[in-house]
Design a protein around this motif. Sequence first.
Motif, PDB file in Angstrom:
ATOM      1  N   ASP A 145       0.841  -1.198   0.000  1.00 15.09           N
ATOM      2  CA  ASP A 145       0.000   0.000   0.000  1.00 15.09           C
ATOM      3  C   ASP A 145       0.877   1.249   0.000  1.00 15.09           C
ATOM      4  N   GLY A 146       0.380   2.265  -0.683  1.00 14.28           N
ATOM      5  CA  GLY A 146       1.124   3.514  -0.762  1.00 14.28           C
ATOM      6  C   GLY A 146       2.032   3.598  -1.966  1.00 14.28           C
ATOM      7  N   LEU A 147       2.088   2.530  -2.789  1.00 13.43           N
ATOM      8  CA  LEU A 147       2.914   2.515  -3.996  1.00 13.43           C
ATOM      9  C   LEU A 147       2.044   2.168  -5.197  1.00 13.43           C
ATOM     10  N   ALA A 148       2.224   2.877  -6.299  1.00 11.35           N
ATOM     11  CA  ALA A 148       1.448   2.633  -7.517  1.00 11.35           C
ATOM     12  C   ALA A 148       2.150   1.585  -8.380  1.00 11.35           C
ATOM     13  N   SER A 149       1.369   0.898  -9.225  1.00  8.53           N
ATOM     14  CA  SER A 149       1.916  -0.119 -10.124  1.00  8.53           C
ATOM     15  C   SER A 149       0.967  -0.299 -11.299  1.00  8.53           C
ATOM     16  N   TRP A 150       1.403  -1.095 -12.279  1.00  5.10           N
ATOM     17  CA  TRP A 150       0.541  -1.407 -13.410  1.00  5.10           C
ATOM     18  C   TRP A 150       0.695  -2.882 -13.764  1.00  5.10           C
ATOM     19  N   ALA A 151      -0.304  -3.429 -14.473  1.00 10.48           N
ATOM     20  CA  ALA A 151      -0.295  -4.843 -14.859  1.00 10.48           C
ATOM     21  C   ALA A 151      -1.027  -5.002 -16.184  1.00 10.48           C
ATOM     22  N   TRP A 152      -0.626  -6.047 -16.932  1.00  9.71           N
ATOM     23  CA  TRP A 152      -1.287  -6.363 -18.199  1.00  9.71           C
ATOM     24  C   TRP A 152      -2.644  -6.997 -17.939  1.00  9.71           C
ATOM     25  N   GLY A 153      -3.555  -6.759 -18.885  1.00 14.68           N
ATOM     26  CA  GLY A 153      -4.813  -7.472 -18.899  1.00 14.68           C
ATOM     27  C   GLY A 153      -4.732  -8.648 -19.856  1.00 14.68           C
ATOM     28  N   ALA A 154      -5.867  -9.245 -20.162  1.00 14.71           N
ATOM     29  CA  ALA A 154      -5.905 -10.404 -21.055  1.00 14.71           C
ATOM     30  C   ALA A 154      -5.401 -10.025 -22.436  1.00 14.71           C
ATOM     31  N   ILE A 190       7.071   8.234  -1.545  1.00 14.94           N
ATOM     32  CA  ILE A 190       7.845   8.838  -2.630  1.00 14.94           C
ATOM     33  C   ILE A 190       9.036   7.922  -2.888  1.00 14.94           C
ATOM     34  N   PRO A 191       8.961   7.058  -3.915  1.00 15.36           N
ATOM     35  CA  PRO A 191      10.066   6.123  -4.158  1.00 15.36           C
ATOM     36  C   PRO A 191      11.347   6.862  -4.556  1.00 15.36           C
ATOM     37  N   ARG A 192      12.476   6.245  -4.236  1.00 13.58           N
ATOM     38  CA  ARG A 192      13.804   6.766  -4.593  1.00 13.58           C
ATOM     39  C   ARG A 192      13.959   8.237  -4.203  1.00 13.58           C
ATOM     40  N   PRO A 193      13.868   8.570  -2.913  1.00  9.27           N
ATOM     41  CA  PRO A 193      13.959   9.978  -2.502  1.00  9.27           C
ATOM     42  C   PRO A 193      15.339  10.586  -2.704  1.00  9.27           C
ATOM     43  N   TRP A 194      16.316   9.790  -3.125  1.00  9.49           N
ATOM     44  CA  TRP A 194      17.634  10.350  -3.445  1.00  9.49           C
ATOM     45  C   TRP A 194      17.659  10.982  -4.836  1.00  9.49           C
ATOM     46  N   SER A 216      15.316  -0.532  -1.640  1.00  7.81           N
ATOM     47  CA  SER A 216      15.508   0.094  -0.334  1.00  7.81           C
ATOM     48  C   SER A 216      14.161   0.344   0.329  1.00  7.81           C
ATOM     49  N   ALA A 217      14.180   0.330   1.648  1.00  5.78           N
ATOM     50  CA  ALA A 217      12.953   0.610   2.396  1.00  5.78           C
ATOM     51  C   ALA A 217      12.500   2.048   2.137  1.00  5.78           C
ATOM     52  N   GLN A 218      11.208   2.253   2.190  1.00  4.64           N
ATOM     53  CA  GLN A 218      10.661   3.587   1.959  1.00  4.64           C
ATOM     54  C   GLN A 218      10.923   4.466   3.184  1.00  4.64           C
ATOM     55  N   THR A 219      11.408   5.681   2.920  1.00  2.00           N
ATOM     56  CA  THR A 219      11.757   6.578   4.031  1.00  2.00           C
ATOM     57  C   THR A 219      11.139   7.969   3.904  1.00  2.00           C
ATOM     58  N   LEU A 220      10.398   8.228   2.826  1.00  4.41           N
ATOM     59  CA  LEU A 220       9.778   9.544   2.656  1.00  4.41           C
ATOM     60  C   LEU A 220       8.357   9.358   2.137  1.00  4.41           C
ATOM     61  N   GLY A 221       7.403   9.917   2.859  1.00  8.99           N
ATOM     62  CA  GLY A 221       6.007   9.751   2.471  1.00  8.99           C
ATOM     63  C   GLY A 221       5.217  11.044   2.570  1.00  8.99           C
ATOM     64  N   ILE A 222       4.072  11.029   1.897  1.00  5.32           N
ATOM     65  CA  ILE A 222       3.115  12.138   1.935  1.00  5.32           C
ATOM     66  C   ILE A 222       1.854  11.623   2.602  1.00  5.32           C
ATOM     67  N   CYS A 290      10.567  10.152   7.250  1.00  4.44           N
ATOM     68  CA  CYS A 290       9.963  11.484   7.330  1.00  4.44           C
ATOM     69  C   CYS A 290       8.636  11.496   6.576  1.00  4.44           C
ATOM     70  N   ILE A 291       7.643  12.134   7.192  1.00  2.00           N
ATOM     71  CA  ILE A 291       6.298  12.219   6.622  1.00  2.00           C
ATOM     72  C   ILE A 291       5.922  13.694   6.493  1.00  2.00           C
ATOM     73  N   ILE A 292       5.343  14.041   5.331  1.00  3.15           N
ATOM     74  CA  ILE A 292       4.900  15.410   5.055  1.00  3.15           C
ATOM     75  C   ILE A 292       3.376  15.439   5.106  1.00  3.15           C
ATOM     76  N   ALA A 293       2.810  16.289   5.944  1.00  2.00           N
ATOM     77  CA  ALA A 293       1.352  16.403   6.072  1.00  2.00           C
ATOM     78  C   ALA A 293       0.810  17.325   4.984  1.00  2.00           C
ATOM     79  N   VAL A 294      -0.249  16.860   4.292  1.00  2.00           N
ATOM     80  CA  VAL A 294      -0.828  17.655   3.205  1.00  2.00           C
ATOM     81  C   VAL A 294      -2.345  17.501   3.207  1.00  2.00           C
ATOM     82  N   GLN A 295      -2.988  18.362   2.427  1.00  2.00           N
ATOM     83  CA  GLN A 295      -4.402  18.227   2.071  1.00  2.00           C
ATOM     84  C   GLN A 295      -4.468  18.144   0.552  1.00  2.00           C
ATOM     85  N   LEU A 296      -5.002  17.036   0.054  1.00  2.00           N
ATOM     86  CA  LEU A 296      -5.012  16.789  -1.385  1.00  2.00           C
ATOM     87  C   LEU A 296      -6.177  17.498  -2.069  1.00  2.00           C
TER      88      LEU A 296
END
Length: 315
Positions: A145-154, A190-194, A216-222, A290-296
């Motif tokens: 959870d918290g990470l986007a991805s894609w996959a093929w359909g039929a 936020i993947p690859r925060p470097w 690497s483990a995730q270390t920066l999030g929104i 580190c976590i950044i607080a926001v309103q989307l």
Amino acid sequence: MAPLRQALLHPALPLRLCWCYRNDMFSHYVDASARASWAAIAATLSLAASTLGGCDRRAPDPVTTNAQSETARPSPTPAAPAISAPSPALTRSDLIAAANQAASAYAGGEELASPDPLVGRNFAVRLPFGCKGPAPNASPEQVSDGLASWAWGADQKTIRLRMMPGDWTRSATLGNAGSAEWEAVEGFWIPRPWSLAETCPSIKADPLQTDVPAASAQTLGIAAVFDAGGSRLGRRNGRAYEYVIRSAGDDPLPAPKQGFRMLLEGRVSSFPSRRAVECRAPGPDQRPVCIIAVQLDRVAYEDAEGGTLSEWRPG
């Protein structure tokens, strides 16, 4: 004739000129007092005439004279009030820089300046995903959870994009930051925060390397925060952001070479500490998370060129 002459020459009479008849001849008598009176009258009339003649010559008005002699000056144009340009939206690089500063302050036990200049600023962050191809096991549900991805359909005639926000409401990290006043917290990593780039990295994995290290483990999030008793518009409540790309015909879709991007737009909020970023670490030798607080305000899927595929807005 003497009495008549005396009467006519009496001082009370206005005229002192008389005509007398004597010896059948006209004589013109004008006594000395009459001549003096006429001289005085003539002088008075002359003075009055000169005075009246000057009545039409009025003294020049100093205001009129100045107005005619001075050239009219145009009134100065008031200067237009200065309009400050709005601050540009924060980008991925801005948020990463702020998180690095917050992590350093946390590790060193320092207090950052207050008020936090990030709070209230607009932001627009793009998160590239699917750079190495479809999700493992051809199932986006297997992705954390918290990470986007894609996959093929039929028959590869569809591509399904999926991102399930993390439920961070009961996170120990956010709990330690004093966020009990929030009713819900939905998280995005936020993947690859470097990397400051908003596109997929150009480095490819070595195909000859059989022992590929884990990411690497995730270390920066929104964290999209929702106050207790506030509006619930925009909350996913366990629903994923999903979108399906379909082929226009019977041919299969081409594989995306640079993956896709998830766009997050909104406004930076704050923790109860009035800071936009909070960091925590289990020990001094671990990188702080580190976590950044926001309103989307907007969430969207984009292709690698920045074209919008689908979007979500509150309401």
